[in-house]
Design an enzyme around this catalytic site. Structure first.
Site, PDB file in Angstrom:
ATOM      1  N   SER A   8       2.588   4.646   8.231  1.00 41.28           N
ATOM      2  CA  SER A   8       1.660   4.385   9.334  1.00 41.28           C
ATOM      3  C   SER A   8       1.888   5.349  10.503  1.00 41.28           C
ATOM      4  O   SER A   8       0.930   5.866  11.096  1.00 41.28           O
ATOM      5  CB  SER A   8       1.803   2.938   9.812  1.00 41.28           C
ATOM      6  OG  SER A   8       1.336   2.037   8.820  1.00 41.28           O
ATOM      7  N   SER A  31      -1.840   4.315  -0.624  1.00 38.15           N
ATOM      8  CA  SER A  31      -1.305   4.255   0.740  1.00 38.15           C
ATOM      9  C   SER A  31      -2.311   3.629   1.693  1.00 38.15           C
ATOM     10  O   SER A  31      -1.947   2.821   2.551  1.00 38.15           O
ATOM     11  CB  SER A  31      -0.898   5.652   1.218  1.00 38.15           C
ATOM     12  OG  SER A  31      -1.961   6.563   1.073  1.00 38.15           O
ATOM     13  N   ASN A  42      -2.240  -0.214   1.042  1.00 32.68           N
ATOM     14  CA  ASN A  42      -0.988  -0.966   0.996  1.00 32.68           C
ATOM     15  C   ASN A  42       0.060  -0.576   2.029  1.00 32.68           C
ATOM     16  O   ASN A  42       0.956  -1.370   2.317  1.00 32.68           O
ATOM     17  CB  ASN A  42      -0.358  -0.844  -0.395  1.00 32.68           C
ATOM     18  CG  ASN A  42      -1.246  -1.410  -1.475  1.00 32.68           C
ATOM     19  OD1 ASN A  42      -1.583  -2.588  -1.457  1.00 32.68           O
ATOM     20  ND2 ASN A  42      -1.661  -0.576  -2.418  1.00 32.68           N
ATOM     21  N   TYR A  43      -0.007   0.642   2.573  1.00 31.69           N
ATOM     22  CA  TYR A  43       1.057   1.095   3.459  1.00 31.69           C
ATOM     23  C   TYR A  43       0.584   1.478   4.856  1.00 31.69           C
ATOM     24  O   TYR A  43       1.405   1.639   5.754  1.00 31.69           O
ATOM     25  CB  TYR A  43       1.779   2.306   2.839  1.00 31.69           C
ATOM     26  CG  TYR A  43       2.589   1.937   1.614  1.00 31.69           C
ATOM     27  CD1 TYR A  43       3.809   1.278   1.731  1.00 31.69           C
ATOM     28  CD2 TYR A  43       2.125   2.235   0.339  1.00 31.69           C
ATOM     29  CE1 TYR A  43       4.543   0.931   0.620  1.00 31.69           C
ATOM     30  CE2 TYR A  43       2.853   1.891  -0.788  1.00 31.69           C
ATOM     31  CZ  TYR A  43       4.062   1.237  -0.650  1.00 31.69           C
ATOM     32  OH  TYR A  43       4.787   0.886  -1.754  1.00 31.69           O
ATOM     33  N   LEU A  44      -0.720   1.653   5.043  1.00 29.16           N
ATOM     34  CA  LEU A  44      -1.229   2.103   6.332  1.00 29.16           C
ATOM     35  C   LEU A  44      -1.839   0.941   7.096  1.00 29.16           C
ATOM     36  O   LEU A  44      -2.769   0.291   6.602  1.00 29.16           O
ATOM     37  CB  LEU A  44      -2.285   3.194   6.132  1.00 29.16           C
ATOM     38  CG  LEU A  44      -1.789   4.466   5.425  1.00 29.16           C
ATOM     39  CD1 LEU A  44      -2.950   5.433   5.212  1.00 29.16           C
ATOM     40  CD2 LEU A  44      -0.682   5.127   6.224  1.00 29.16           C
TER      41      LEU A  44
END
EC number: 5.6.2.1
Length: 560
Positions: free
Chosen positions: A390, A514, A517-519
């Site tokens: 992020s 990403s 799920n990750y940002l």
């Protein structure tokens, strides 16, 4: 497919649903579709025929050219054969699945060619199934279920060069399924003649049904739709933990740097591993399930053979070369310069060890996460991955975006920022099979558009000459029309060029993992609002439903 737990302090009281929708039973091949062995037609038993159709459907796929896929398929297929079939069918190279492949290809073509009325009827049937199985009652509210169908049987593909590719994925039966519902709710009825493996009421989790698939021995779940209230709360909680890390990350970094000089080997190994998890967004790595054969590792389970030390490489001192299979058998290869104390510690960890021995032999994922939990409530190795992803996106967006750019140029900047995250997280993909074909089509469009621009410029010059000789209102209007046409064509040319650049740069990078799920989605939404980019250009309808909570919360001044 992790077991998803409810957000902290949240416990549902009522959960009622129909259970999963199972794959339909196998339909035998028509009499005119035959399997051949050694050039002769051969009637297969129903179980063997079904598995043969899985291979036949994939006959022209790249997977069926891979030796591992072919070996695993043939071994598992023979287990489904009768003793008499096994006596005859001994070599895959003598098997002919051509008619089977043609049958399913023709069937797919026929489905595509169905009249509109028939397609509408099928759509209505699918909607009826969705209404029956795709919703649950959660604490008095009707909530959508994400994946209400069990996966049909078939051949396991896996990602990367997975050692289990080609293995038979067995049909999921009600006897394999654990149902989770409210203690006082009506238990869903299993299909006729079957029963559930177990019925439980666990109010701390967000899954409705669970079973273990046979290939990787992994647990699969029926979950709530990403747009559900509980899922949204869990997403929000995940990103808030990562945001809290931002406030203490400098202190944590100072601490693990100090531990590089610790007298305790365990503390040194943990500190170096944490440095790699932080700097390179490596996964911590978990112990494998019993019987799992894929040789995949994470940071804590790296072996001596996975790293090489170079006093100098590519003009940089103290370089570590990583080469290992990560999650989903995706290769991780990276040469990265590190700080001198890290390099010296790695030399120490490697001393007198064989290639197959563990690099961090005093460390486990569990002990690392316990240490992180002591440093910050809720902190795990995975939170570092979310935090660094992020923060990287936010920093890249600031560096790359210009307010005066066109929407197309801003979207290119966004995708470049997202690609930086995907590279950090090692989210790779093989270039799509159709990549060169679609790129060539795009290049042809660009060339055609260039020709149109050249012609429009010539027409504009001609119109200017005519206007100079006449200078009346009619010629002025004609001249303005030609100007607007040229501007429009030039904008289209720029947009096509941007698309081509974006496509070329992203051919081997998977952006979806990403992004979803990750940002923290609030970063992307705030960026859209700040620079006038429609959110629809970043998130499709399903993704906007998943991040409905973020759409409500993120103003254009949001900071991760």
């Amino acid at each position: 497919w992790e077991e998803e737990r409810s957000p902290r302090g949240v416990r549902w009281t009522q959960l009622e649903h129909r259970g999963p929708c199972f794959a339909p039973p196998y339909e035998p091949l028509p009499d005119g579709v035959r399997f051949y062995y050694d050039g002769k037609p051969m009637k297969l038993s129903l179980a063997a025929e079904e598995v043969a159709t899985f291979y036949g459907k994939m006959l022209e796929h790249e997977y069926t050219t891979k030796e591992v896929f072919r070996h695993n398929f043939f071994r598992d297929w023979r287990k489904e054969m009768t003793a008499a079939e096994r006596k005859v069918i001994k070599r895959l190279s003598k098997c002919d699945f051509t008619e089977i492949h043609r049958h399913f290809a023709d069937r797919a073509a026929a489905r595509r060619a169905l009249p509109r009325e028939e397609k509408q009827r099928l759509k209505e049937e699918a909607e009826k199934l969705q209404q029956e199985f795709g919703y649950c009652i959660l604490d008095g509210h009707r909530e959508k279920i994400g994946n209400f169908k069990t996966e049909p049987p078939g051949l396991f593909r896996g990602r990367g060069d997975h050692p289990k590719m080609g293995m038979l994925k067995r049909r999921v039966l009600p006897e394999d399924v654990t149902i989770n519902c409210g203690r006082d709710s009506k238990v869903p009825e299993p299909p006729a003649g079957h029963q559930w493996k177990e019925v439980r009421s666990d109010r701390t989790v967000t899954w409705l049904a669970a079973w273990t698939e046979n290939v990787q021995n992994a647990t699969k779940y029926v979950m709530l739709n990403p747009s559900s209230k509980l899922k949204g709360e869990r997403d929000w909680e995940k990103y808030e933990v990562a945001r809290r890390l931002k406030g203490v990350v400098d202190e944590i970094r100072s601490r693990y740097r100090a531990d590089w000089k610790s007298r305790e080997m365990k503390a040194r190994q943990r500190a170096v591993a944490l440095y790699f998890i932080d700097k390179l967004a490596l996964r911590a790595g978990n112990e494998k399930e019993e019987g799992e054969s894929a040789d995949t590792v994470g940071c804590c389970s790296l072996r001596v053979e996975h790293v090489q030390l170079h006093p100098e490489a590519d003009g940089c001192p103290y370089v570590v070369e990583f080469d290992f299979l990560g999650k989903d058998s995706i290769r991780y290869y990276n040469k990265v310069p590190v700080e001198k104390p890290v390099y010296r510690n790695l030399q120490l960890f490697l001393e007198n060890k064989d290639p197959g021995e563990e690099l961090f032999d005093r460390l486990t994922t569990a002990s690392l996460n316990k240490h992180l939990q002591d440093l910050m409530d809720g902190l795990t190795a995975k939170v570092f991955r979310t935090y660094n992803a992020s923060i990287t996106l936010q920093g890249q967006l600031r560096a790359l975006t210009r307010a005066e750019d066109s929407i197309a140029a801003k979207l290119l900047s966004y995708n470049r920022a997202n690609r930086a995250v995907a590279v950090l997280c090692n989210h790779q993909r093989a270039p799509p099979k159709t990549f060169e074909k679609s790129m060539q089509a795009l290049r042809s469009k660009i060339e055609a558009k260039k020709q149109q621009v050249a012609e429009a410029k010539a027409e504009l010059e001609k119109a200017r000459a005519g206007h100079a000789s006449r200078e009346d209102g009619r010629s002025e209007a004609f001249l303005e029309k030609r100007r607007r046409r040229l501007e429009k064509l030039e904008e289209q040319l720029v947009r096509l060029g941007t698309q081509a650049t974006d496509k070329e740069e992203g051919k081997q990078v998977a952006l979806g993992t990403s992004k979803l799920n990750y940002l923290d989605p609030r970063i992307s939404i705030a960026w859209c609002r700040r620079f006038g980019v429609p959110v629809e250009k970043i998130y499709n309808k399903t993704q906007r439903e998943k991040f409905a909570w973020a759409l409500d919360m993120a103003g254009e001044d949001f900071e991760f």
